[in-house]
Design a protein around this motif. Structure first.
Motif, mmCIF file in Angstrom:
data_model
loop_
_atom_site.group_PDB
_atom_site.id
_atom_site.type_symbol
_atom_site.label_atom_id
_atom_site.label_comp_id
_atom_site.label_asym_id
_atom_site.label_seq_id
_atom_site.Cartn_x
_atom_site.Cartn_y
_atom_site.Cartn_z
ATOM 1 N N ALA A 11 72.183 20.263 1.079
ATOM 2 C CA ALA A 11 72.503 21.633 0.867
ATOM 3 C C ALA A 11 73.921 21.568 -0.086
ATOM 4 O O ALA A 11 74.810 20.580 0.177
ATOM 5 N N VAL A 12 73.953 22.674 -1.032
ATOM 6 C CA VAL A 12 75.238 22.739 -1.595
ATOM 7 C C VAL A 12 75.900 23.888 -1.119
ATOM 8 O O VAL A 12 75.437 25.066 -1.198
ATOM 9 N N ILE A 13 76.939 23.674 -0.551
ATOM 10 C CA ILE A 13 77.881 25.108 -0.129
ATOM 11 C C ILE A 13 79.131 24.784 -0.622
ATOM 12 O O ILE A 13 79.882 23.975 -0.742
ATOM 13 N N LEU A 21 81.332 21.494 -0.263
ATOM 14 C CA LEU A 21 81.635 20.758 0.907
ATOM 15 C C LEU A 21 80.742 19.645 0.824
ATOM 16 O O LEU A 21 79.528 19.467 0.903
ATOM 17 N N LEU A 22 81.401 18.319 1.400
ATOM 18 C CA LEU A 22 80.595 17.138 1.675
ATOM 19 C C LEU A 22 81.018 16.680 3.057
ATOM 20 O O LEU A 22 82.122 17.264 3.698
ATOM 21 N N GLN A 29 80.758 5.275 4.827
ATOM 22 C CA GLN A 29 82.001 5.046 4.078
ATOM 23 C C GLN A 29 82.028 6.066 3.133
ATOM 24 O O GLN A 29 83.247 6.566 2.642
ATOM 25 N N VAL A 30 81.004 6.517 2.654
ATOM 26 C CA VAL A 30 81.061 7.863 1.588
ATOM 27 C C VAL A 30 80.528 8.919 2.255
ATOM 28 O O VAL A 30 79.773 9.166 3.187
ATOM 29 N N PHE A 31 80.847 9.992 1.396
ATOM 30 C CA PHE A 31 80.823 11.530 1.748
ATOM 31 C C PHE A 31 79.326 11.731 0.878
ATOM 32 O O PHE A 31 78.767 11.390 -0.286
ATOM 33 N N HIS A 107 84.935 17.433 3.918
ATOM 34 C CA HIS A 107 86.042 17.486 2.692
ATOM 35 C C HIS A 107 85.380 18.607 2.113
ATOM 36 O O HIS A 107 84.214 18.327 1.516
ATOM 37 N N TRP A 108 86.196 19.143 1.511
ATOM 38 C CA TRP A 108 85.988 20.102 0.364
ATOM 39 C C TRP A 108 86.533 19.449 -1.045
ATOM 40 O O TRP A 108 87.633 19.085 -1.126
#
Ligand SMILES: Nc1nc2c([nH]c(=O)n2[C@H]2C[C@H](O)[C@@H](COP(=O)(O)OP(=O)(O)OP(=O)(O)O)O2)c(=O)[nH]1
Length: 130
Positions: A11-13, A21-22, A29-31, A107-108
């Motif tokens: 999803a892309v929010i 939003l991630l 480690q990564v978003f 995180h945004w």
């Protein structure tokens, strides 16, 4: 030989400021984009996405809001040796977005200038489209 491909729906929010939003899962480690693997009980991609958004963010996918952004693939962020193949939708959600148990951090980001480490699929294939 095992199939080293993982199929996910992502999803892309976005918010009104143009941020996206991630999520970061525990141990990662990564978003990455909210979303995940299709499960046997899911009727279709959007059922998978609705379930994953509920499980990860505690919010509901707004019916009829999903718009296909792209299909893309990259080395899987959390499973070495696997390639993730994603169907990506821009969606609207309702309810309060809150990190659920499986999520370490939300995180945004500004899609043009992320300030956290981002998984390759998002960095190379999704964020450049936003
Ligand atoms: N959801 C999601 N997974 C991604 C992205 N990019 C990327 O490489 N992946 C990888 C991470 C994992 O190796 C794999 C699927 O991850 P997942 O942990 O979200 O899937 P899931 O919720 O169904 O997971 P599981 O705990 O049941 O295994 O795909 C992305 O943007 N979103």
């Amino acid at each position: 030989m095992s199939d080293r491909r993982i199929h996910i729906v992502a999803a892309v929010i976005g918010d009104h400021a143009g941020r996206s939003l991630l999520v970061r899962k525990h141990g990662a480690q990564v978003f990455q984009q909210p979303g995940g693997k299709r499960e046997p009980g899911d009727a279709d991609d959007l059922a998978t996405l609705a379930r994953e958004l509920r499980e990860e963010l505690g919010c509901e996918l707004v019916a009829g809001s999903a718009s296909l952004l792209c299909r893309c693939s990259a080395p899987a962020a959390n499973e070495p040796g696997y390639v993730v193949e994603a169907v990506v939708y821009v969606v609207q959600v309702t309810g309060t977005i809150t990190a659920q148990a499986e999520i370490a951090e939300l995180h945004w980001i500004d899609p043009a200038a992320p300030d956290v480490p981002v998984a390759q699929l998002s960095r190379e294939n999704i964020l450049p489209l936003l």
